[in-house]
Write an enzyme that holds these catalytic residues in place. Structure first.
Site, PDB file in Angstrom:
ATOM      1  N   GLY A 122      16.459  38.543  -5.413  1.00  0.00           N
ATOM      2  CA  GLY A 122      16.535  38.510  -3.966  1.00  0.00           C
ATOM      3  C   GLY A 122      16.085  37.186  -3.376  1.00  0.00           C
ATOM      4  O   GLY A 122      16.096  36.130  -4.016  1.00  0.00           O
ATOM      5  N   SER A 123      15.607  37.253  -2.113  1.00  0.00           N
ATOM      6  CA  SER A 123      15.387  36.058  -1.289  1.00  0.00           C
ATOM      7  C   SER A 123      14.283  35.143  -1.779  1.00  0.00           C
ATOM      8  O   SER A 123      14.135  34.031  -1.258  1.00  0.00           O
ATOM      9  CB  SER A 123      15.074  36.490   0.146  1.00  0.00           C
ATOM     10  N   SER A 124      13.493  35.567  -2.737  1.00  0.00           N
ATOM     11  CA  SER A 124      12.397  34.714  -3.206  1.00  0.00           C
ATOM     12  C   SER A 124      12.904  33.400  -3.783  1.00  0.00           C
ATOM     13  O   SER A 124      12.153  32.426  -3.865  1.00  0.00           O
ATOM     14  CB  SER A 124      11.544  35.461  -4.228  1.00  0.00           C
TER      15      SER A 124
END
Length: 729
Positions: free
Chosen positions: A409-411
């Site tokens: 995801g966005s990490s």
């Protein structure tokens, strides 16, 4: 005329005899000359070779038990040691046949009790063939007659016996005494000449040891001594990562035989099989003692002399801090079980009230992965994995950070921003419009924080609020495309996809971290060619998969200003010293794998965005960093990135939640990655980010002496009313 002289017959005979004698003498001379040359060749040219053969026949490097080197943590705490135990050995002398071995086994069995559970059916059949002929003759009466008459061979007879004498047929034939003899014999019969093998080294009683010692003169080839077994002062903590060592019975593991034989090992050597024991076998293995045997004409050993004493292996000191490791293991178990309990209570309430249109499946919430490292040198300080098994018990899952990969995801958006800088598609402080993106023939793509508006944000704020659209527009720009409403997505994104992947790879995402452990997983990187939707998902961490170690290396690279440093668990090697820490033989220095090609301003912009994720509430817009709730009160301040990725388990939608960070934000000496896979598909997300905050707090307690604080307390009454139906389009 003169009369011709005519030789007499005697003169002729004498001349012939003389010639023959001369020829014989010449032959004898030549033979002597050849002999002298041959002796000289053997002595001068090949003398060293034959001398070596003689020495090799006398000097035998035997597999006497030599302790392995021990393993310590960074502070000198013993993690893997050796526990000595009494053992009984057998050395097979030259020309010793199986009947003689059976005689020794029969005699020795009167002094020791063996474990007979591992005896095979074939072992028992062979023993019955040798020692219970009455039973054999009754079972094979017809075949016995044919054998005696010469109508079948002995091999055919034995083969038929093996077929007929199954476990049921031979049940009760062997009594306990027979089985004990057989168990001793099985350990002895495969021994190589002049190479001691262990007959028994587990649960040898004082009485057994003393009785065997007193009867050594009567027991041909039997000796006593001490053996060792690995022991683990911290129990199961990191035991899998430490690895396994083969047993005396196993010797070289079957799957590693060729590898170890190529290095000069013998088949009955005890070696490292997995993980650190395997990786650092050359450090941990001891040096076997060399013994000179003297034998009589029959091949029996009459004397032995130790020519070179054995020595234990060198000690390995790790980067792990075992106190931090154990504290974080407790935290991981607490958060995992608390979150599972939160889900169970939410599911129970939903079953009564019917509040939600989707399932909360608590059983899916079964694992957590954590890696903590020093971002400045690649040293791993802790590797934690916990899992709830089918019985509901929490078990160790430490290797998951190495071997398991997940969509993160966005990490990973910091790496996407960096790739945009490097390819000149964005610049520091550049504003883009975050808006729902409409593509021909595809569902709209939007940011979670902004479902239906047009919001102008720069790169720093894009990280703070985790803008998907900002990353999508970078991906389009990498393919030379400017977004327009209703546009068609490009048909071939292979080149742009490789550019974006290379940008992620430079931070350690999708490539080996260089960790000094075997079997590192590098993740899945499916094809990117004619699938532009997946290409856009790659830019927000929704396509490729990454491990906990890779995510930790990525966040550490940002924390230290752009150096991707090789991970390592080994800190130094020391000579073994029973009384104190031995002298250092080797230290493992930081190894920079690559440096990110960014300007100071570009790297600072990413770091500022990560600071905002944990610490900033923009009051003018009422927008928060995605990690603000859990991290904003930490002192000193930390920075990092959160991520939520859509996935599926057993056909049900789930979320992988990831949390990456480092502290202190302006001079970091710790970085971490947290992965909670298979979380419920809800809004708000299950509050797993508090685990990361507790990790930082615990590190400050242990390293800086800050006051101890209780971990975050989950409250279903506060959390449940906030839940809504999830939508992540």
């Amino acid at each position: 005329m003169k009369r011709a002289k005519i030789k007499s017959l005697d003169a002729i005979n004498r001349q012939v005899l003389k010639s023959r004698i001369n020829i014989i003498m010449l032959i004898i001379f030549l033979l002597c000359l050849m002999l002298i040359f041959r002796l000289g060749y053997l002595q001068i040219v090949q003398g060293d070779e034959y001398q070596e053969e003689i020495e090799n026949a006398q000097y035998v490097e035997i597999n006497q038990s030599v302790p392995r080197g021990e393993i310590y943590d960074r502070n000198g705490n013993l993690l893997v040691g050796n526990e000595s135990q009494p053992a009984i050995y057998f050395t097979r002398h030259r020309n010793m046949n199986t009947s003689e071995i059976m005689d020794v086994a029969t005699e020795l069995s009167g002094y020791i009790s063996m474990d007979t559970d591992s005896l095979t059916l074939r072992d028992q059949q062979d023993f019955i063939l040798r020692n219970h002929r009455d039973f054999v003759e009754d079972l094979m009466s017809d075949e016995m007659t044919l054998l005696e008459d010469g109508n079948i061979s002995n091999d055919d007879f034995n083969s038929e016996f093996y077929n007929r004498a199954d476990a049921e047929a031979i049940e009760g034939v062997l009594n306990d005494e027979d089985l004990n003899i057989l168990a001793v014999y099985v350990e002895m019969v495969n021994a190589r000449e002049l190479h001691p093998v262990v007959i028994k080294n587990e649960d040898v009683t004082e009485e057994e040891f003393a009785r065997v010692n007193s009867a050594l003169e009567e027991l041909d080839g039997i000796t006593t001594g001490m053996d060792w077994e690995r022991h683990y002062p911290y129990g199961e903590t990191l035991k899998t990562i430490f690895g396994e060592v083969s047993s005396p019975d196993e010797g070289l593991p079957r799957e590693l035989v060729d590898y170890y034989l190529s290095l000069g090992y013998t088949r009955n050597d005890r070696v490292g099989k997995t993980y650190l024991e395997f990786q650092y076998e050359d450090v941990l293995r001891g040096k076997k003692e060399q013994v000179k045997y003297s034998t009589d004409k029959s091949g029996r050993i009459i004397n032995q002399e130790v020519v070179r004493a054995g020595s234990p292996g060198d000690d390995l000191y790790l980067t792990i801090d075992i106190e931090l490791q154990q504290e974080l293991e407790e935290l991981a178990e607490y958060h995992l079980t608390s979150l599972r309990g939160l889900a169970e209570e939410a599911e129970r309430r939903n079953s009564l009230n019917g509040d939600f249109e989707y399932n909360i499946i608590p059983e899916f919430m079964d694992s957590v992965v954590l890696v903590v490292q020093d971002p400045n040198n690649g040293e791993i300080l802790a590797m934690v994995g916990k899992q709830i098994n089918e019985d509901g018990d929490v078990v160790d899952y430490h290797y998951a950070g190495l071997t398991s990969t997940y969509v993160a995801g966005s990490s990973i958006k910091g790496a996407t921003i960096a790739t945009g800088y490097q390819n000149d598609v964005i610049s520091v402080g550049q504003y883009l419009v975050d808006e729902p993106l409409s593509f021909s023939g595809s569902p709209p793509k939007r940011s979670f924080f902004n479902q239906d508006s047009q919001i102008t944000i720069d790169d720093q704020e894009a990280l703070m609020v985790s803008s998907n659209v900002y990353m999508f527009k970078i991906a389009l720009a990498l393919d030379g495309i400017e977004y327009g409403s209703g546009m068609s997505l490009p048909s071939d994104i292979e080149e742009a996809g490789q550019t974006l992947r290379n940008g992620l790879n430079q931070f350690g995402l999708g490539v080996s971290t260089g960790i000094d452990l075997p079997n590192e997983a590098t993740g899945l990187a499916p094809e990117l060619k004619h699938n532009p939707g997946n290409y856009l998902d790659l830019a927000i961490g929704q396509y490729d998969t990454y491990s906990g170690l890779q995510l930790s290396q990525y966040i550490s690279t940002i924390a230290n200003g752009g150096n991707r440093i090789q991970h390592h668990l080994a800190k130094e090697v020391r000579h073994s010293d029973a009384n104190a820490d031995g002298p250092v033989i080797k230290s493992f220095s930081p190894n920079v794998l690559n440096t990110i090609d960014l300007s100071d301003a570009e790297m600072s912009q990413i770091q500022n965005g990560f600071y905002d994720v944990f610490n900033t509430h923009d009051e003018s817009t009422n927008r928060y960093g995605t990690g603000w709730d859990a991290y904003n009160e930490l002192e000193p301040k930390a920075a990092g990135k959160t991520g939520t990725a859509e996935s599926y388990r057993d056909g049900e939608p789930v979320l992988n939640q990831t949390y990456l960070g480092y502290a202190p934000y302006d001079d970091p000496d710790m970085a971490f990655s947290v992965i909670f896979p298979n979380m419920p598909y809800t809004i708000p997300f299950f509050p797993a980010q508090y685990f990361g905050a507790d990790v930082i707090q615990k590190y400050y307690e242990l390293e800086y002496g800050q006051d101890e604080e209780d971990p975050y307390e989950y409250d279903i009454s506060e959390f449940y009313p906030q839940l809504e139906y999830g939508s992540y389009d």
